[in-house]
Design a protein around this motif. Structure first.
Motif, PDB file in Angstrom:
ATOM      1  N   THR A 143       0.802  -1.227   0.000  1.00 27.13           N
ATOM      2  CA  THR A 143       0.000   0.000   0.000  1.00 27.13           C
ATOM      3  C   THR A 143       0.835   1.277   0.000  1.00 27.13           C
ATOM      4  O   THR A 143       0.410   2.300  -0.531  1.00 27.13           O
ATOM      5  CB  THR A 143      -0.925   0.030   1.228  1.00 27.13           C
ATOM      6  OG1 THR A 143      -0.134  -0.002   2.427  1.00 27.13           O
ATOM      7  CG2 THR A 143      -1.870  -1.159   1.228  1.00 27.13           C
ATOM      8  N   ASP A 144       2.010   1.239   0.621  1.00 25.48           N
ATOM      9  CA  ASP A 144       2.833   2.441   0.744  1.00 25.48           C
ATOM     10  C   ASP A 144       3.923   2.445  -0.331  1.00 25.48           C
ATOM     11  O   ASP A 144       4.559   1.417  -0.578  1.00 25.48           O
ATOM     12  CB  ASP A 144       3.494   2.513   2.118  1.00 25.48           C
ATOM     13  CG  ASP A 144       2.483   2.640   3.255  1.00 25.48           C
ATOM     14  OD1 ASP A 144       1.267   2.561   2.976  1.00 25.48           O
ATOM     15  OD2 ASP A 144       2.900   2.804   4.404  1.00 25.48           O
ATOM     16  N   PHE A 145       4.125   3.595  -0.924  1.00 28.90           N
ATOM     17  CA  PHE A 145       5.177   3.696  -1.935  1.00 28.90           C
ATOM     18  C   PHE A 145       5.614   5.142  -2.055  1.00 28.90           C
ATOM     19  O   PHE A 145       4.984   6.061  -1.505  1.00 28.90           O
ATOM     20  CB  PHE A 145       4.702   3.156  -3.282  1.00 28.90           C
ATOM     21  CG  PHE A 145       3.457   3.824  -3.816  1.00 28.90           C
ATOM     22  CD1 PHE A 145       3.553   4.906  -4.674  1.00 28.90           C
ATOM     23  CD2 PHE A 145       2.195   3.380  -3.456  1.00 28.90           C
ATOM     24  CE1 PHE A 145       2.424   5.536  -5.163  1.00 28.90           C
ATOM     25  CE2 PHE A 145       1.044   3.994  -3.947  1.00 28.90           C
ATOM     26  CZ  PHE A 145       1.153   5.074  -4.800  1.00 28.90           C
ATOM     27  N   GLN A 146       6.701   5.362  -2.758  1.00 33.48           N
ATOM     28  CA  GLN A 146       7.217   6.709  -2.924  1.00 33.48           C
ATOM     29  C   GLN A 146       7.832   6.869  -4.300  1.00 33.48           C
ATOM     30  O   GLN A 146       8.208   5.891  -4.951  1.00 33.48           O
ATOM     31  CB  GLN A 146       8.251   7.032  -1.846  1.00 33.48           C
ATOM     32  CG  GLN A 146       9.476   6.135  -1.863  1.00 33.48           C
ATOM     33  CD  GLN A 146      10.411   6.444  -0.698  1.00 33.48           C
ATOM     34  OE1 GLN A 146       9.982   6.878   0.367  1.00 33.48           O
ATOM     35  NE2 GLN A 146      11.706   6.232  -0.915  1.00 33.48           N
ATOM     36  N   GLN A 147       7.890   8.124  -4.745  1.00 35.98           N
ATOM     37  CA  GLN A 147       8.452   8.427  -6.059  1.00 35.98           C
ATOM     38  C   GLN A 147       9.336   9.665  -5.975  1.00 35.98           C
ATOM     39  O   GLN A 147       8.866  10.766  -5.684  1.00 35.98           O
ATOM     40  CB  GLN A 147       7.337   8.670  -7.074  1.00 35.98           C
ATOM     41  CG  GLN A 147       7.818   9.078  -8.455  1.00 35.98           C
ATOM     42  CD  GLN A 147       8.645   7.999  -9.115  1.00 35.98           C
ATOM     43  OE1 GLN A 147       8.104   6.989  -9.546  1.00 35.98           O
ATOM     44  NE2 GLN A 147       9.948   8.184  -9.180  1.00 35.98           N
ATOM     45  N   LYS A 148      10.614   9.479  -6.185  1.00 35.07           N
ATOM     46  CA  LYS A 148      11.553  10.596  -6.258  1.00 35.07           C
ATOM     47  C   LYS A 148      11.417  11.251  -7.627  1.00 35.07           C
ATOM     48  O   LYS A 148      11.367  10.574  -8.656  1.00 35.07           O
ATOM     49  CB  LYS A 148      12.981  10.090  -6.061  1.00 35.07           C
ATOM     50  CG  LYS A 148      14.057  11.163  -6.149  1.00 35.07           C
ATOM     51  CD  LYS A 148      14.107  12.003  -4.905  1.00 35.07           C
ATOM     52  CE  LYS A 148      15.300  12.953  -4.927  1.00 35.07           C
ATOM     53  NZ  LYS A 148      15.342  13.837  -3.743  1.00 35.07           N
ATOM     54  N   ILE A 149      11.335  12.590  -7.647  1.00 34.29           N
ATOM     55  CA  ILE A 149      11.204  13.314  -8.911  1.00 34.29           C
ATOM     56  C   ILE A 149      12.348  14.310  -9.016  1.00 34.29           C
ATOM     57  O   ILE A 149      12.485  15.212  -8.190  1.00 34.29           O
ATOM     58  CB  ILE A 149       9.847  14.028  -9.011  1.00 34.29           C
ATOM     59  CG1 ILE A 149       8.712  12.988  -8.980  1.00 34.29           C
ATOM     60  CG2 ILE A 149       9.767  14.856 -10.287  1.00 34.29           C
ATOM     61  CD1 ILE A 149       7.337  13.589  -9.008  1.00 34.29           C
ATOM     62  N   ASP A 150      13.186  14.118 -10.019  1.00 27.89           N
ATOM     63  CA  ASP A 150      14.362  14.955 -10.235  1.00 27.89           C
ATOM     64  C   ASP A 150      14.248  15.696 -11.558  1.00 27.89           C
ATOM     65  O   ASP A 150      13.381  15.410 -12.386  1.00 27.89           O
ATOM     66  CB  ASP A 150      15.642  14.114 -10.263  1.00 27.89           C
ATOM     67  CG  ASP A 150      15.914  13.434  -8.932  1.00 27.89           C
ATOM     68  OD1 ASP A 150      16.282  12.253  -8.953  1.00 27.89           O
ATOM     69  OD2 ASP A 150      15.755  14.086  -7.882  1.00 27.89           O
ATOM     70  N   GLY A 151      15.161  16.622 -11.763  1.00 27.22           N
ATOM     71  CA  GLY A 151      15.326  17.226 -13.078  1.00 27.22           C
ATOM     72  C   GLY A 151      14.169  18.053 -13.568  1.00 27.22           C
ATOM     73  O   GLY A 151      13.861  18.058 -14.766  1.00 27.22           O
ATOM     74  N   LEU A 152      13.493  18.774 -12.677  1.00 28.56           N
ATOM     75  CA  LEU A 152      12.447  19.677 -13.124  1.00 28.56           C
ATOM     76  C   LEU A 152      13.081  20.875 -13.832  1.00 28.56           C
ATOM     77  O   LEU A 152      14.255  21.198 -13.608  1.00 28.56           O
ATOM     78  CB  LEU A 152      11.606  20.134 -11.932  1.00 28.56           C
ATOM     79  CG  LEU A 152      10.723  19.047 -11.300  1.00 28.56           C
ATOM     80  CD1 LEU A 152      10.092  19.552 -10.010  1.00 28.56           C
ATOM     81  CD2 LEU A 152       9.654  18.580 -12.269  1.00 28.56           C
ATOM     82  N   PRO A 153      12.326  21.566 -14.700  1.00 24.88           N
ATOM     83  CA  PRO A 153      12.915  22.646 -15.509  1.00 24.88           C
ATOM     84  C   PRO A 153      13.621  23.708 -14.676  1.00 24.88           C
ATOM     85  O   PRO A 153      13.091  24.176 -13.656  1.00 24.88           O
ATOM     86  CB  PRO A 153      11.694  23.239 -16.221  1.00 24.88           C
ATOM     87  CG  PRO A 153      10.705  22.130 -16.262  1.00 24.88           C
ATOM     88  CD  PRO A 153      10.913  21.362 -14.996  1.00 24.88           C
ATOM     89  N   GLY A 154      14.811  24.083 -15.104  1.00 28.52           N
ATOM     90  CA  GLY A 154      15.535  25.179 -14.490  1.00 28.52           C
ATOM     91  C   GLY A 154      16.025  24.939 -13.083  1.00 28.52           C
ATOM     92  O   GLY A 154      16.554  25.843 -12.433  1.00 28.52           O
ATOM     93  N   GLY A 155      15.843  23.713 -12.567  1.00 26.41           N
ATOM     94  CA  GLY A 155      16.278  23.428 -11.212  1.00 26.41           C
ATOM     95  C   GLY A 155      15.232  23.688 -10.145  1.00 26.41           C
ATOM     96  O   GLY A 155      15.555  23.680  -8.952  1.00 26.41           O
ATOM     97  N   ILE A 156      13.961  23.933 -10.522  1.00 25.93           N
ATOM     98  CA  ILE A 156      12.913  24.070  -9.520  1.00 25.93           C
ATOM     99  C   ILE A 156      12.678  22.731  -8.834  1.00 25.93           C
ATOM    100  O   ILE A 156      13.014  21.673  -9.371  1.00 25.93           O
ATOM    101  CB  ILE A 156      11.592  24.594 -10.132  1.00 25.93           C
ATOM    102  CG1 ILE A 156      11.116  23.682 -11.277  1.00 25.93           C
ATOM    103  CG2 ILE A 156      11.724  26.016 -10.600  1.00 25.93           C
ATOM    104  CD1 ILE A 156       9.794  24.103 -11.873  1.00 25.93           C
ATOM    105  N   GLU A 157      12.102  22.762  -7.634  1.00 25.44           N
ATOM    106  CA  GLU A 157      11.927  21.555  -6.842  1.00 25.44           C
ATOM    107  C   GLU A 157      10.491  21.416  -6.360  1.00 25.44           C
ATOM    108  O   GLU A 157       9.755  22.411  -6.244  1.00 25.44           O
ATOM    109  CB  GLU A 157      12.873  21.582  -5.642  1.00 25.44           C
ATOM    110  CG  GLU A 157      14.345  21.621  -6.010  1.00 25.44           C
ATOM    111  CD  GLU A 157      15.241  21.735  -4.795  1.00 25.44           C
ATOM    112  OE1 GLU A 157      14.715  22.059  -3.710  1.00 25.44           O
ATOM    113  OE2 GLU A 157      16.464  21.492  -4.926  1.00 25.44           O
ATOM    114  N   LEU A 158      10.110  20.179  -6.044  1.00 25.86           N
ATOM    115  CA  LEU A 158       8.789  19.932  -5.466  1.00 25.86           C
ATOM    116  C   LEU A 158       8.681  20.619  -4.116  1.00 25.86           C
ATOM    117  O   LEU A 158       9.627  20.638  -3.331  1.00 25.86           O
ATOM    118  CB  LEU A 158       8.566  18.429  -5.282  1.00 25.86           C
ATOM    119  CG  LEU A 158       8.408  17.558  -6.524  1.00 25.86           C
ATOM    120  CD1 LEU A 158       8.140  16.116  -6.113  1.00 25.86           C
ATOM    121  CD2 LEU A 158       7.285  18.055  -7.405  1.00 25.86           C
TER     122      LEU A 158
END
Length: 245
Positions: free
Chosen positions: A207-222
């Motif tokens: 049921t539990d999971f995670q997703q790392k998200i890298d490389g958004l435009p211009g270096g912006i972050e979640l």
């Protein structure tokens, strides 16, 4: 009076010509910025770039733009290990204090904020969608993600007990948050699989999971994330964000 009238007409004409020149210049600059951003970020389509503020030409002379809005319809971000990609829809970013080089080949914003959406089918790629044994004779897998209301994600799990699939999938409401650039989904409670007693860590492995998200435009972050009808809505932020170059 006649001389004053002529002077006023002359001023109006000059003002009109300046406005026209300013709007032509800003349109050209927006197109150039969009093309450079497409190249820099290797986008499949040209993004929307809108330079705010008037007049534009005086901002150019000062070497800095007050406010630039960028819209990217579909963006493929790196998903943690760099081998997978996750599609981010309708990324809208508001760039403040954009300074550019003398040849206009590079531009950097002092700060940026924005919003976007990750569709549930994209986030589902991260979950255990292949049957996994959670107890002797019991396997389970996530078969769907949807809006559970009140900012929660509804995680739907299909289970098989002793070779027989349960007639109805079970579901659980889960909280979602961002931790260090990673979207984490954590079940508020534990689903029951046909009355079989299963250790909590085994259930949460599904049921539990995670997703790392890298490389958004211009270096912006979640920044933040919340469940919504069409997917999880995210906000992003950053400083010294590269718009082009």
């Amino acid at each position: 009076m006649r001389a004053l009238r002529i002077l006023l007409i002359f001023v109006v004409i000059l003002g009109g010509l300046f406005v026209i020149a300013d709007r032509v210049a800003v349109g050209f600059a927006e197109d150039e910025a969009a093309d450079r951003l497409r190249t820099t970020e290797n986008l499949s389509a040209t993004p929307d770039v809108s330079i705010k503020g008037f007049p534009f030409l005086t901002q150019v002379v000062g070497g800095s733009l007050d406010d630039v809005e960028v819209g990217i319809k579909d963006y493929e971000a790196a998903a943690g290990n760099g081998e997978q990609k996750i599609r981010i829809d309708d990324l809208q970013a508001d760039m403040k204090g954009v300074e550019f080089s003398g040849d206009y080949r590079s531009a950097t914003a002092s700060s940026a904020t924005g919003t976007a959406t990750i569709a549930y089918d994209e986030l589902l790629k991260t979950a255990k969608s292949e049957p996994t044994q959670v107890a002797p004779g019991v396997t389970a897998k996530v078969v769907g993600l949807s809006d559970g209301g009140n900012g929660k994600i509804k995680v739907t799990v299909e289970a098989t007990v002793l070779g027989t699939r349960l007639p109805e999938p079970v579901s659980v409401l889960s909280s979602v948050k961002v931790v260090d650039g990673t979207v984490r989904v954590h079940a508020d409670g534990l689903p029951q699989f046909g009355g079989v007693d299963i250790a909590e860590n085994k259930v949460r492995a599904i049921t539990d999971f995670q997703q790392k998200i890298d490389g958004l435009p211009g270096g912006i972050e979640l920044d933040t994330v919340q469940a919504a009808p069409d997917g999880v809505e995210i906000t992003v932020k950053g400083s010294d964000v590269r718009l082009a170059g």
